[in-house]
Write a protein that holds these residues in place. Sequence first.
Motif, PDB file in Angstrom:
ATOM      1  N   MET A   1      27.850  30.899  39.327  1.00  0.00           N
ATOM      2  CA  MET A   1      26.447  31.999  39.609  1.00  0.00           C
ATOM      3  C   MET A   1      27.805  33.212  39.832  1.00  0.00           C
ATOM      4  O   MET A   1      28.249  32.950  41.711  1.00  0.00           O
ATOM      5  N   THR A   2      27.766  34.055  40.247  1.00  0.00           N
ATOM      6  CA  THR A   2      28.481  35.282  40.929  1.00  0.00           C
ATOM      7  C   THR A   2      27.473  35.214  42.064  1.00  0.00           C
ATOM      8  O   THR A   2      26.521  35.750  42.257  1.00  0.00           O
ATOM      9  N   THR A   3      28.476  35.375  43.095  1.00  0.00           N
ATOM     10  CA  THR A   3      28.207  35.574  44.477  1.00  0.00           C
ATOM     11  C   THR A   3      28.090  37.324  44.578  1.00  0.00           C
ATOM     12  O   THR A   3      29.340  38.048  44.357  1.00  0.00           O
ATOM     13  N   LEU A   4      27.444  38.215  45.433  1.00  0.00           N
ATOM     14  CA  LEU A   4      27.464  39.360  45.366  1.00  0.00           C
ATOM     15  C   LEU A   4      27.707  39.589  47.025  1.00  0.00           C
ATOM     16  O   LEU A   4      26.517  38.553  47.894  1.00  0.00           O
ATOM     17  N   LEU A   5      28.039  40.701  47.341  1.00  0.00           N
ATOM     18  CA  LEU A   5      28.348  40.555  49.162  1.00  0.00           C
ATOM     19  C   LEU A   5      27.710  42.242  49.069  1.00  0.00           C
ATOM     20  O   LEU A   5      27.540  43.402  48.396  1.00  0.00           O
ATOM     21  N   ASN A   6      27.218  42.164  50.777  1.00  0.00           N
ATOM     22  CA  ASN A   6      26.476  43.276  51.586  1.00  0.00           C
ATOM     23  C   ASN A   6      27.733  44.310  51.738  1.00  0.00           C
ATOM     24  O   ASN A   6      28.752  43.653  51.208  1.00  0.00           O
ATOM     25  N   ILE A   7      27.450  45.916  52.314  1.00  0.00           N
ATOM     26  CA  ILE A   7      28.712  46.298  52.429  1.00  0.00           C
ATOM     27  C   ILE A   7      29.323  45.982  53.603  1.00  0.00           C
ATOM     28  O   ILE A   7      30.874  45.925  54.023  1.00  0.00           O
ATOM     29  N   ALA A   8      28.985  45.255  54.489  1.00  0.00           N
ATOM     30  CA  ALA A   8      29.497  44.399  55.828  1.00  0.00           C
ATOM     31  C   ALA A   8      30.470  43.133  55.652  1.00  0.00           C
ATOM     32  O   ALA A   8      31.604  43.110  55.853  1.00  0.00           O
ATOM     33  N   ALA A   9      29.177  42.169  54.422  1.00  0.00           N
ATOM     34  CA  ALA A   9      30.413  41.585  54.204  1.00  0.00           C
ATOM     35  C   ALA A   9      32.210  42.139  53.083  1.00  0.00           C
ATOM     36  O   ALA A   9      33.134  41.344  53.411  1.00  0.00           O
ATOM     37  N   VAL A  30      34.670  55.046  42.628  1.00  0.00           N
ATOM     38  CA  VAL A  30      35.906  53.509  42.456  1.00  0.00           C
ATOM     39  C   VAL A  30      34.915  52.842  42.371  1.00  0.00           C
ATOM     40  O   VAL A  30      35.475  51.759  41.887  1.00  0.00           O
ATOM     41  N   LEU A  31      33.825  52.263  43.640  1.00  0.00           N
ATOM     42  CA  LEU A  31      32.832  51.737  43.177  1.00  0.00           C
ATOM     43  C   LEU A  31      31.519  51.391  42.824  1.00  0.00           C
ATOM     44  O   LEU A  31      30.611  52.849  42.893  1.00  0.00           O
ATOM     45  N   HIS A  32      31.270  50.415  41.865  1.00  0.00           N
ATOM     46  CA  HIS A  32      29.791  50.634  41.257  1.00  0.00           C
ATOM     47  C   HIS A  32      29.013  49.700  41.476  1.00  0.00           C
ATOM     48  O   HIS A  32      28.591  48.794  40.703  1.00  0.00           O
ATOM     49  N   PRO A  33      28.312  49.108  42.936  1.00  0.00           N
ATOM     50  CA  PRO A  33      27.132  48.596  43.277  1.00  0.00           C
ATOM     51  C   PRO A  33      25.954  48.559  42.824  1.00  0.00           C
ATOM     52  O   PRO A  33      25.380  49.708  42.614  1.00  0.00           O
ATOM     53  N   THR A  34      25.454  47.410  42.618  1.00  0.00           N
ATOM     54  CA  THR A  34      24.024  47.238  41.976  1.00  0.00           C
ATOM     55  C   THR A  34      23.062  47.394  43.292  1.00  0.00           C
ATOM     56  O   THR A  34      24.000  47.349  44.966  1.00  0.00           O
ATOM     57  N   ARG A  42      25.026  46.155  46.725  1.00  0.00           N
ATOM     58  CA  ARG A  42      25.322  45.181  46.243  1.00  0.00           C
ATOM     59  C   ARG A  42      27.064  45.060  45.340  1.00  0.00           C
ATOM     60  O   ARG A  42      26.529  45.509  44.454  1.00  0.00           O
ATOM     61  N   TYR A  43      28.263  44.092  45.655  1.00  0.00           N
ATOM     62  CA  TYR A  43      29.390  44.510  45.206  1.00  0.00           C
ATOM     63  C   TYR A  43      29.471  42.710  44.772  1.00  0.00           C
ATOM     64  O   TYR A  43      29.391  42.018  45.332  1.00  0.00           O
ATOM     65  N   THR A  44      30.711  43.178  43.866  1.00  0.00           N
ATOM     66  CA  THR A  44      30.703  42.243  43.050  1.00  0.00           C
ATOM     67  C   THR A  44      32.297  41.510  43.183  1.00  0.00           C
ATOM     68  O   THR A  44      33.088  42.266  43.948  1.00  0.00           O
ATOM     69  N   GLU A  45      32.543  40.456  42.888  1.00  0.00           N
ATOM     70  CA  GLU A  45      34.178  40.035  42.894  1.00  0.00           C
ATOM     71  C   GLU A  45      35.347  40.748  42.804  1.00  0.00           C
ATOM     72  O   GLU A  45      36.353  41.547  42.756  1.00  0.00           O
ATOM     73  N   GLN A  46      34.898  41.694  42.031  1.00  0.00           N
ATOM     74  CA  GLN A  46      35.715  42.814  41.096  1.00  0.00           C
ATOM     75  C   GLN A  46      35.928  43.765  41.922  1.00  0.00           C
ATOM     76  O   GLN A  46      36.796  44.561  41.792  1.00  0.00           O
ATOM     77  N   ASP A  47      34.396  44.504  42.861  1.00  0.00           N
ATOM     78  CA  ASP A  47      34.018  45.276  43.846  1.00  0.00           C
ATOM     79  C   ASP A  47      35.437  45.169  44.425  1.00  0.00           C
ATOM     80  O   ASP A  47      36.969  45.922  44.959  1.00  0.00           O
ATOM     81  N   ILE A  48      35.994  44.058  45.295  1.00  0.00           N
ATOM     82  CA  ILE A  48      36.834  43.291  46.216  1.00  0.00           C
ATOM     83  C   ILE A  48      37.437  44.118  45.574  1.00  0.00           C
ATOM     84  O   ILE A  48      38.750  44.204  46.828  1.00  0.00           O
ATOM     85  N   VAL A  51      39.000  47.268  45.675  1.00  0.00           N
ATOM     86  CA  VAL A  51      39.110  47.613  47.423  1.00  0.00           C
ATOM     87  C   VAL A  51      40.628  47.190  47.837  1.00  0.00           C
ATOM     88  O   VAL A  51      40.822  48.285  48.502  1.00  0.00           O
ATOM     89  N   GLU A  52      40.462  46.180  47.848  1.00  0.00           N
ATOM     90  CA  GLU A  52      41.990  45.539  48.247  1.00  0.00           C
ATOM     91  C   GLU A  52      43.059  46.734  47.488  1.00  0.00           C
ATOM     92  O   GLU A  52      44.436  46.507  48.354  1.00  0.00           O
ATOM     93  N   TRP A  53      43.051  46.969  45.949  1.00  0.00           N
ATOM     94  CA  TRP A  53      44.192  47.319  45.199  1.00  0.00           C
ATOM     95  C   TRP A  53      44.684  48.948  45.983  1.00  0.00           C
ATOM     96  O   TRP A  53      45.581  48.986  45.840  1.00  0.00           O
ATOM     97  N   LEU A  54      42.696  49.622  46.607  1.00  0.00           N
ATOM     98  CA  LEU A  54      43.059  50.419  46.714  1.00  0.00           C
ATOM     99  C   LEU A  54      43.973  50.864  48.370  1.00  0.00           C
ATOM    100  O   LEU A  54      44.952  51.866  48.326  1.00  0.00           O
ATOM    101  N   ARG A  55      43.700  50.055  48.558  1.00  0.00           N
ATOM    102  CA  ARG A  55      43.898  49.227  50.545  1.00  0.00           C
ATOM    103  C   ARG A  55      45.520  49.556  49.838  1.00  0.00           C
ATOM    104  O   ARG A  55      45.881  50.259  51.009  1.00  0.00           O
ATOM    105  N   ASP A  56      45.767  48.794  49.352  1.00  0.00           N
ATOM    106  CA  ASP A  56      47.718  48.511  49.111  1.00  0.00           C
ATOM    107  C   ASP A  56      48.206  49.473  48.472  1.00  0.00           C
ATOM    108  O   ASP A  56      49.379  49.891  49.186  1.00  0.00           O
ATOM    109  N   ARG A  57      47.064  50.879  47.646  1.00  0.00           N
ATOM    110  CA  ARG A  57      47.850  51.509  47.761  1.00  0.00           C
ATOM    111  C   ARG A  57      48.436  52.984  48.130  1.00  0.00           C
ATOM    112  O   ARG A  57      49.618  53.130  48.667  1.00  0.00           O
ATOM    113  N   LEU A  58      46.916  52.278  49.507  1.00  0.00           N
ATOM    114  CA  LEU A  58      46.689  53.832  51.124  1.00  0.00           C
ATOM    115  C   LEU A  58      48.090  52.954  51.859  1.00  0.00           C
ATOM    116  O   LEU A  58      48.697  54.120  52.010  1.00  0.00           O
ATOM    117  N   VAL A  59      48.205  51.246  51.956  1.00  0.00           N
ATOM    118  CA  VAL A  59      49.556  51.212  52.544  1.00  0.00           C
ATOM    119  C   VAL A  59      50.830  52.399  52.646  1.00  0.00           C
ATOM    120  O   VAL A  59      51.693  52.042  53.103  1.00  0.00           O
TER     121      VAL A  59
END
Length: 306
Positions: A1-9, A30-34, A42-48, A51-59
Amino acid sequence: MTTLLNIAALSRRTGVAPDTLRKWEQRYGVLHPTRTSGRQRRYTEQDIQRVEWLRDRLVEGWRIGEAARVLEQSVAAPLDDPAGLRDALVEAVLGNDPSQASAILDQAFAVLPLEQALGDVAAPALHAVGEAWHRGEISVAPEHALSARVRSRIDELLADTRGGVRGTAVLACAPTEQHDLGLLMLAVMLRADGWRVEYLGANMPVVDAVDFAEAVGATILCFSATREDSLRLLRDGLDAVGRRPGPALVLGGAAVSPEVARDLNATFAEGRLGKAVGTLRKLSSTSGPAAMPSGWRLRSHSSSTS
Ligand code: B12
Protein backbone atom coordinates in the motif's frame (compact mmCIF):
# COMPACT_ATOMS: atom_id res chain seq x y z
CA MET A 1 0.00 0.00 0.00
CA THR A 2 1.30 3.50 -0.85
CA THR A 3 2.11 5.69 2.12
CA LEU A 4 0.81 9.23 1.75
CA LEU A 5 2.54 12.09 3.58
CA ASN A 6 1.15 15.36 4.79
CA ILE A 7 3.04 18.59 4.05
CA ALA A 8 4.89 18.59 7.38
CA ALA A 9 6.18 15.06 6.75
CA LEU A 10 7.16 15.97 3.18
CA SER A 11 9.03 18.97 4.55
CA ARG A 12 10.86 16.82 7.12
CA ARG A 13 11.81 14.22 4.52
CA THR A 14 13.15 16.74 2.02
CA GLY A 15 14.36 19.63 4.17
CA VAL A 16 12.26 22.08 2.14
CA ALA A 17 10.07 24.45 4.16
CA PRO A 18 6.26 23.95 3.92
CA ASP A 19 5.79 27.51 2.58
CA THR A 20 8.26 26.83 -0.20
CA LEU A 21 6.53 23.56 -1.04
CA ARG A 22 3.17 25.36 -1.32
CA LYS A 23 4.78 28.01 -3.53
CA TRP A 24 6.33 25.40 -5.84
CA GLU A 25 2.97 23.70 -6.08
CA GLN A 26 0.90 26.83 -6.74
CA ARG A 27 3.27 28.86 -8.84
CA TYR A 28 5.03 26.16 -10.83
CA GLY A 29 2.54 23.29 -10.66
CA VAL A 30 5.25 20.74 -9.94
CA LEU A 31 3.45 18.84 -7.18
CA HIS A 32 0.06 17.22 -7.53
CA PRO A 33 -1.11 16.19 -4.05
CA THR A 34 -4.37 14.39 -3.52
CA ARG A 35 -6.69 15.81 -0.87
CA THR A 36 -8.33 14.17 2.11
CA SER A 37 -12.04 14.73 2.75
CA GLY A 38 -10.93 17.59 5.03
CA ARG A 39 -8.95 19.18 2.09
CA GLN A 40 -5.57 18.32 3.62
CA ARG A 41 -2.78 17.74 1.08
CA ARG A 42 -1.34 14.24 0.77
CA TYR A 43 1.88 13.51 -1.11
CA THR A 44 3.26 10.32 -2.68
CA GLU A 45 6.78 8.87 -2.87
CA GLN A 46 6.97 10.31 -6.38
CA ASP A 47 6.32 13.78 -4.98
CA ILE A 48 9.21 13.28 -2.55
CA GLN A 49 11.43 12.36 -5.45
CA ARG A 50 10.35 15.46 -7.39
CA VAL A 51 10.98 17.76 -4.43
CA GLU A 52 14.40 16.21 -3.81
CA TRP A 53 15.27 16.63 -7.45
CA LEU A 54 14.23 20.31 -7.44
CA ARG A 55 16.08 20.93 -4.19
CA ASP A 56 19.29 19.42 -5.61
CA ARG A 57 19.05 21.53 -8.76
CA LEU A 58 18.72 24.73 -6.69
CA VAL A 59 21.83 23.73 -4.75
CA GLU A 60 23.61 23.42 -8.12
CA GLY A 61 22.57 26.99 -8.93
CA TRP A 62 19.57 26.44 -11.19
CA ARG A 63 16.66 28.88 -11.06
CA ILE A 64 13.45 27.35 -9.79
CA GLY A 65 11.51 28.25 -12.97
CA GLU A 66 14.11 26.53 -15.15
CA ALA A 67 14.20 23.41 -12.96
CA ALA A 68 10.40 23.26 -12.84
CA ARG A 69 10.23 23.43 -16.63
CA VAL A 70 12.60 20.47 -17.05
CA LEU A 71 10.69 18.57 -14.40
CA GLU A 72 7.38 19.20 -16.13
CA GLN A 73 8.73 17.99 -19.45
CA SER A 74 10.09 14.87 -17.81
CA VAL A 75 8.94 11.46 -18.90
CA ALA A 76 7.29 8.80 -16.79
CA ALA A 77 10.72 7.30 -16.12
CA PRO A 78 12.36 8.39 -12.86
CA LEU A 79 14.23 11.60 -13.55
CA ASP A 80 17.74 10.34 -13.29
CA ASP A 81 17.37 6.72 -14.35
CA PRO A 82 19.57 6.32 -17.47
CA ALA A 83 17.93 3.06 -18.61
CA GLY A 84 14.45 4.57 -18.28
CA LEU A 85 15.50 7.68 -20.19
CA ARG A 86 17.14 5.58 -22.91
CA ASP A 87 14.01 3.44 -23.37
CA ALA A 88 11.76 6.49 -23.36
CA LEU A 89 13.99 8.17 -25.95
CA VAL A 90 13.91 5.14 -28.25
CA GLU A 91 10.14 4.89 -27.84
CA ALA A 92 9.71 8.59 -28.68
CA VAL A 93 11.89 8.30 -31.79
CA LEU A 94 10.25 5.10 -33.04
CA GLY A 95 6.84 6.60 -32.27
CA ASN A 96 7.66 9.70 -34.39
CA ASP A 97 7.38 12.08 -31.46
CA PRO A 98 10.29 14.52 -31.97
CA SER A 99 9.31 17.02 -29.31
CA GLN A 100 9.17 14.27 -26.71
CA ALA A 101 12.54 12.97 -27.94
CA SER A 102 14.02 16.46 -27.55
CA ALA A 103 12.58 16.86 -24.07
CA ILE A 104 14.06 13.51 -23.00
CA LEU A 105 17.49 14.37 -24.37
CA ASP A 106 17.32 17.75 -22.61
CA GLN A 107 16.44 15.94 -19.43
CA ALA A 108 19.27 13.43 -19.78
CA PHE A 109 21.86 16.17 -20.34
CA ALA A 110 20.40 18.27 -17.55
CA VAL A 111 20.23 15.67 -14.81
CA LEU A 112 22.90 13.07 -15.59
CA PRO A 113 26.67 13.34 -15.50
CA LEU A 114 27.96 13.87 -19.05
CA GLU A 115 29.39 10.37 -19.36
CA GLN A 116 26.06 8.80 -18.45
CA ALA A 117 24.04 11.11 -20.70
CA LEU A 118 26.28 10.18 -23.63
CA GLY A 119 27.24 6.59 -22.82
CA ASP A 120 24.06 5.29 -21.20
CA VAL A 121 21.34 7.29 -22.96
CA ALA A 122 22.41 8.84 -26.29
CA ALA A 123 24.79 6.10 -27.57
CA PRO A 124 22.55 3.08 -26.82
CA ALA A 125 19.52 4.94 -28.19
CA LEU A 126 21.43 5.61 -31.43
CA HIS A 127 22.33 1.92 -31.61
CA ALA A 128 18.75 0.80 -31.00
CA VAL A 129 17.16 3.25 -33.43
CA GLY A 130 19.84 2.67 -36.06
CA GLU A 131 19.46 -1.09 -35.80
CA ALA A 132 15.69 -0.72 -36.30
CA TRP A 133 16.53 1.17 -39.48
CA HIS A 134 19.07 -1.45 -40.63
CA ARG A 135 16.42 -4.15 -40.04
CA GLY A 136 14.06 -2.19 -42.26
CA GLU A 137 11.57 -1.50 -39.47
CA ILE A 138 11.72 2.29 -39.83
CA SER A 139 12.84 4.69 -42.54
CA VAL A 140 16.19 6.45 -42.24
CA ALA A 141 14.45 9.74 -41.31
CA PRO A 142 13.93 9.09 -37.57
CA GLU A 143 17.52 7.80 -37.31
CA HIS A 144 18.85 10.97 -38.95
CA ALA A 145 16.61 13.12 -36.75
CA LEU A 146 18.01 11.52 -33.59
CA SER A 147 21.62 11.73 -34.86
CA ALA A 148 21.10 15.43 -35.65
CA ARG A 149 19.64 16.11 -32.21
CA VAL A 150 22.48 14.37 -30.42
CA ARG A 151 24.98 16.13 -32.66
CA SER A 152 23.59 19.58 -31.94
CA ARG A 153 23.68 18.85 -28.21
CA ILE A 154 27.32 17.84 -28.46
CA ASP A 155 28.14 20.84 -30.67
CA GLU A 156 26.82 23.14 -27.96
CA LEU A 157 29.06 21.47 -25.42
CA LEU A 158 32.07 21.61 -27.74
CA ALA A 159 31.56 25.27 -28.62
CA ASP A 160 33.42 26.25 -25.47
CA THR A 161 36.98 26.44 -26.78
CA ARG A 162 38.86 26.83 -23.52
CA GLY A 163 40.93 23.98 -22.20
CA GLY A 164 44.29 22.61 -23.09
CA VAL A 165 45.66 21.87 -19.62
CA ARG A 166 46.19 18.27 -20.58
CA GLY A 167 47.35 18.98 -24.12
CA THR A 168 45.81 18.97 -27.55
CA ALA A 169 43.91 16.00 -28.95
CA VAL A 170 43.22 15.73 -32.68
CA LEU A 171 40.30 13.47 -33.53
CA ALA A 172 39.49 12.12 -36.98
CA CYS A 173 37.50 9.35 -38.63
CA ALA A 174 39.32 6.92 -40.88
CA PRO A 175 39.06 7.47 -44.65
CA THR A 176 35.50 6.90 -45.98
CA GLU A 177 34.18 6.48 -42.43
CA GLN A 178 30.92 8.36 -41.92
CA HIS A 179 30.11 7.00 -38.46
CA ASP A 180 31.40 9.93 -36.44
CA LEU A 181 29.06 10.24 -33.48
CA GLY A 182 31.10 7.99 -31.20
CA LEU A 183 34.20 10.08 -31.90
CA LEU A 184 32.21 13.26 -31.33
CA MET A 185 31.18 11.92 -27.92
CA LEU A 186 34.80 11.24 -27.11
CA ALA A 187 35.59 14.82 -28.19
CA VAL A 188 33.16 16.33 -25.73
CA MET A 189 34.33 14.06 -22.91
CA LEU A 190 37.94 15.06 -23.55
CA ARG A 191 36.94 18.70 -23.66
CA ALA A 192 35.27 18.30 -20.27
CA ASP A 193 38.45 16.65 -19.00
CA GLY A 194 40.52 19.74 -19.86
CA TRP A 195 41.87 18.92 -23.30
CA ARG A 196 42.01 21.27 -26.22
CA VAL A 197 40.18 19.31 -28.88
CA GLU A 198 40.55 19.64 -32.63
CA TYR A 199 37.75 17.60 -34.15
CA LEU A 200 38.27 16.83 -37.84
CA GLY A 201 35.15 14.68 -38.34
CA ALA A 202 34.20 12.05 -40.88
CA ASN A 203 36.19 10.63 -43.80
CA MET A 204 39.62 12.12 -43.12
CA PRO A 205 42.67 11.39 -45.27
CA VAL A 206 45.32 9.97 -42.93
CA VAL A 207 48.17 12.13 -44.16
CA ASP A 208 46.14 15.33 -43.71
CA ALA A 209 45.21 14.41 -40.15
CA VAL A 210 48.82 13.59 -39.37
CA ASP A 211 50.15 16.86 -40.86
CA PHE A 212 47.51 18.83 -38.99
CA ALA A 213 48.23 17.10 -35.67
CA GLU A 214 51.90 17.86 -36.12
CA ALA A 215 51.24 21.50 -37.05
CA VAL A 216 49.12 22.17 -33.95
CA GLY A 217 51.55 20.39 -31.63
CA ALA A 218 49.04 17.70 -30.64
CA THR A 219 49.77 15.34 -27.77
CA ILE A 220 47.54 12.61 -29.18
CA LEU A 221 45.98 11.76 -32.50
CA CYS A 222 42.85 9.61 -32.37
CA PHE A 223 41.31 7.75 -35.27
CA SER A 224 37.92 6.09 -35.27
CA ALA A 225 36.98 3.19 -37.55
CA THR A 226 33.59 1.48 -37.45
CA ARG A 227 33.79 -0.48 -40.71
CA GLU A 228 36.42 -2.96 -41.91
CA ASP A 229 36.77 -1.01 -45.18
CA SER A 230 37.72 2.20 -43.44
CA LEU A 231 40.05 0.35 -41.07
CA ARG A 232 41.89 -1.08 -44.08
CA LEU A 233 42.30 2.41 -45.57
CA LEU A 234 43.48 3.70 -42.21
CA ARG A 235 46.08 0.97 -42.05
CA ASP A 236 47.24 1.76 -45.60
CA GLY A 237 47.41 5.47 -44.76
CA LEU A 238 49.46 4.91 -41.63
CA ASP A 239 51.84 2.63 -43.50
CA ALA A 240 52.30 5.28 -46.17
CA VAL A 241 52.98 8.02 -43.64
CA GLY A 242 55.56 6.03 -41.69
CA ARG A 243 56.60 6.28 -38.05
CA ARG A 244 58.21 9.48 -36.80
CA PRO A 245 58.36 11.52 -33.57
CA GLY A 246 55.10 13.23 -32.64
CA PRO A 247 51.78 12.62 -30.94
CA ALA A 248 50.76 9.25 -29.57
CA LEU A 249 48.36 7.41 -31.84
CA VAL A 250 45.10 6.17 -30.32
CA LEU A 251 42.56 3.98 -32.11
CA GLY A 252 38.94 3.22 -31.30
CA GLY A 253 35.58 2.45 -32.87
CA ALA A 254 33.73 -0.80 -33.47
CA ALA A 255 36.17 -2.18 -36.09
CA VAL A 256 39.24 -1.75 -33.88
CA SER A 257 40.42 -4.45 -31.51
CA PRO A 258 43.39 -4.47 -29.13
CA GLU A 259 45.21 -6.73 -31.62
CA VAL A 260 44.66 -4.30 -34.50
CA ALA A 261 45.90 -1.41 -32.37
CA ARG A 262 48.97 -3.35 -31.25
CA ASP A 263 49.70 -4.25 -34.84
CA LEU A 264 49.64 -0.54 -35.74
CA ASN A 265 51.75 0.48 -32.73
CA ALA A 266 48.82 2.41 -31.36
CA THR A 267 47.04 2.56 -28.02
CA PHE A 268 43.63 0.90 -27.92
CA ALA A 269 41.14 2.98 -25.98
CA GLU A 270 37.74 1.44 -26.42
CA GLY A 271 35.20 0.60 -23.77
CA ARG A 272 33.22 3.13 -21.83
CA LEU A 273 33.93 6.73 -22.73
CA GLY A 274 35.09 7.54 -19.20
CA LYS A 275 37.57 4.68 -19.35
CA ALA A 276 38.85 5.84 -22.73
CA VAL A 277 39.36 9.35 -21.33
CA GLY A 278 41.33 7.82 -18.43
CA THR A 279 43.58 5.97 -20.89
CA LEU A 280 44.24 9.16 -22.81
CA ARG A 281 44.94 11.07 -19.64
CA LYS A 282 47.60 8.52 -18.71
CA LEU A 283 49.18 8.97 -22.14
CA SER A 284 49.29 12.74 -21.69
CA SER A 285 50.89 12.50 -18.26
CA THR A 286 53.91 10.60 -19.55
CA SER A 287 56.74 13.07 -19.81
CA GLY A 288 57.34 13.27 -23.56
CA PRO A 289 56.84 11.51 -26.88
CA ALA A 290 59.75 9.15 -26.27
CA ALA A 291 58.12 7.88 -23.06
CA MET A 292 54.76 7.11 -24.64
CA PRO A 293 53.89 3.42 -24.62
CA SER A 294 53.82 1.89 -28.09
CA GLY A 295 53.59 5.48 -29.34
CA TRP A 296 53.26 5.90 -33.04
CA ARG A 297 55.43 8.75 -34.22
CA LEU A 298 54.60 11.24 -36.90
CA ARG A 299 56.92 11.96 -39.77
CA SER A 300 58.99 15.13 -39.66
CA HIS A 301 58.38 17.81 -42.27
CA SER A 302 61.80 17.17 -43.78
CA SER A 303 60.70 13.70 -44.92
CA SER A 304 57.08 14.36 -45.73
CA THR A 305 57.06 12.99 -49.22
CA SER A 306 55.60 9.53 -48.49
C1 B12 B 1 23.87 5.53 -36.92
C2 B12 B 1 24.45 4.58 -37.95
C3 B12 B 1 24.71 5.10 -39.21
C4 B12 B 1 24.60 6.58 -39.52
C5 B12 B 1 25.87 7.27 -38.99
C6 B12 B 1 25.58 8.66 -38.44
C7 B12 B 1 26.85 9.30 -37.96
N1 B12 B 1 27.12 10.45 -38.49
O1 B12 B 1 27.61 8.79 -37.15
C8 B12 B 1 24.54 6.57 -41.09
C9 B12 B 1 23.11 6.59 -41.52
C10 B12 B 1 25.28 7.68 -41.81
C11 B12 B 1 25.14 5.19 -41.39
C12 B12 B 1 25.63 4.85 -42.62
C13 B12 B 1 26.11 3.58 -42.93
N2 B12 B 1 26.12 2.50 -42.12
CO1 B12 B 1 25.69 2.57 -40.31
N3 B12 B 1 25.19 2.36 -38.49
C14 B12 B 1 24.72 3.21 -37.65
C15 B12 B 1 24.42 2.47 -36.31
C16 B12 B 1 22.97 2.14 -36.29
C17 B12 B 1 24.79 3.20 -35.04
C18 B12 B 1 26.21 3.77 -35.01
C19 B12 B 1 26.29 4.77 -33.90
O2 B12 B 1 26.16 5.98 -34.07
N4 B12 B 1 26.48 4.27 -32.71
C20 B12 B 1 26.55 5.13 -31.53
C21 B12 B 1 27.99 5.47 -31.26
C22 B12 B 1 28.05 6.43 -30.09
O3 B12 B 1 28.66 4.29 -30.92
P1 B12 B 1 30.04 3.84 -31.60
O4 B12 B 1 30.15 4.40 -32.97
O5 B12 B 1 30.19 2.40 -31.40
O6 B12 B 1 31.10 4.62 -30.72
C23 B12 B 1 31.36 4.24 -29.38
C24 B12 B 1 32.70 3.57 -29.23
O7 B12 B 1 33.01 2.76 -30.35
C25 B12 B 1 33.63 4.70 -28.97
N5 B12 B 1 34.46 5.18 -30.07
C26 B12 B 1 34.14 5.42 -31.35
N6 B12 B 1 35.18 5.89 -32.02
C27 B12 B 1 36.21 5.98 -31.15
C28 B12 B 1 37.52 6.43 -31.33
C29 B12 B 1 38.39 6.42 -30.24
C30 B12 B 1 39.79 6.88 -30.43
C31 B12 B 1 37.93 5.96 -28.98
C32 B12 B 1 38.84 5.94 -27.83
C33 B12 B 1 36.62 5.51 -28.81
C34 B12 B 1 35.77 5.54 -29.90
O8 B12 B 1 32.85 5.81 -28.58
C35 B12 B 1 31.49 5.51 -28.59
C36 B12 B 1 31.07 5.44 -27.15
O9 B12 B 1 30.40 4.34 -26.76
C37 B12 B 1 25.29 1.18 -36.47
C38 B12 B 1 24.76 -0.02 -35.72
C39 B12 B 1 25.64 -0.40 -34.55
N7 B12 B 1 25.25 -1.47 -33.95
O10 B12 B 1 26.61 0.22 -34.24
C40 B12 B 1 25.29 1.00 -37.98
C41 B12 B 1 26.47 0.31 -38.63
C42 B12 B 1 27.76 0.76 -37.97
N8 B12 B 1 26.38 0.79 -40.07
C43 B12 B 1 26.66 -0.09 -40.89
C44 B12 B 1 26.61 0.12 -42.29
C45 B12 B 1 26.80 -1.12 -43.14
C46 B12 B 1 26.40 1.39 -42.84
C47 B12 B 1 26.37 1.75 -44.33
C48 B12 B 1 27.37 1.02 -45.22
C49 B12 B 1 24.93 1.55 -44.79
C50 B12 B 1 24.67 1.84 -46.24
N9 B12 B 1 24.35 0.79 -46.93
O11 B12 B 1 24.78 2.95 -46.67
C51 B12 B 1 26.66 3.26 -44.28
C52 B12 B 1 28.18 3.50 -44.31
C53 B12 B 1 28.56 4.92 -44.30
C54 B12 B 1 30.07 5.06 -44.24
N10 B12 B 1 30.71 5.18 -45.40
O12 B12 B 1 30.66 5.04 -43.20
C55 B12 B 1 27.06 -1.39 -40.24
C56 B12 B 1 28.57 -1.60 -40.25
C57 B12 B 1 28.95 -3.03 -40.52
C58 B12 B 1 30.45 -3.17 -40.60
N11 B12 B 1 31.05 -3.66 -39.54
O13 B12 B 1 31.06 -2.82 -41.58
C59 B12 B 1 26.40 -1.25 -38.82
C60 B12 B 1 27.11 -2.05 -37.70
C61 B12 B 1 24.94 -1.71 -38.95
C62 B12 B 1 24.74 -3.18 -39.20
N12 B12 B 1 24.24 -3.90 -38.23
O14 B12 B 1 25.03 -3.68 -40.27
N13 B12 B 1 25.11 4.39 -40.30
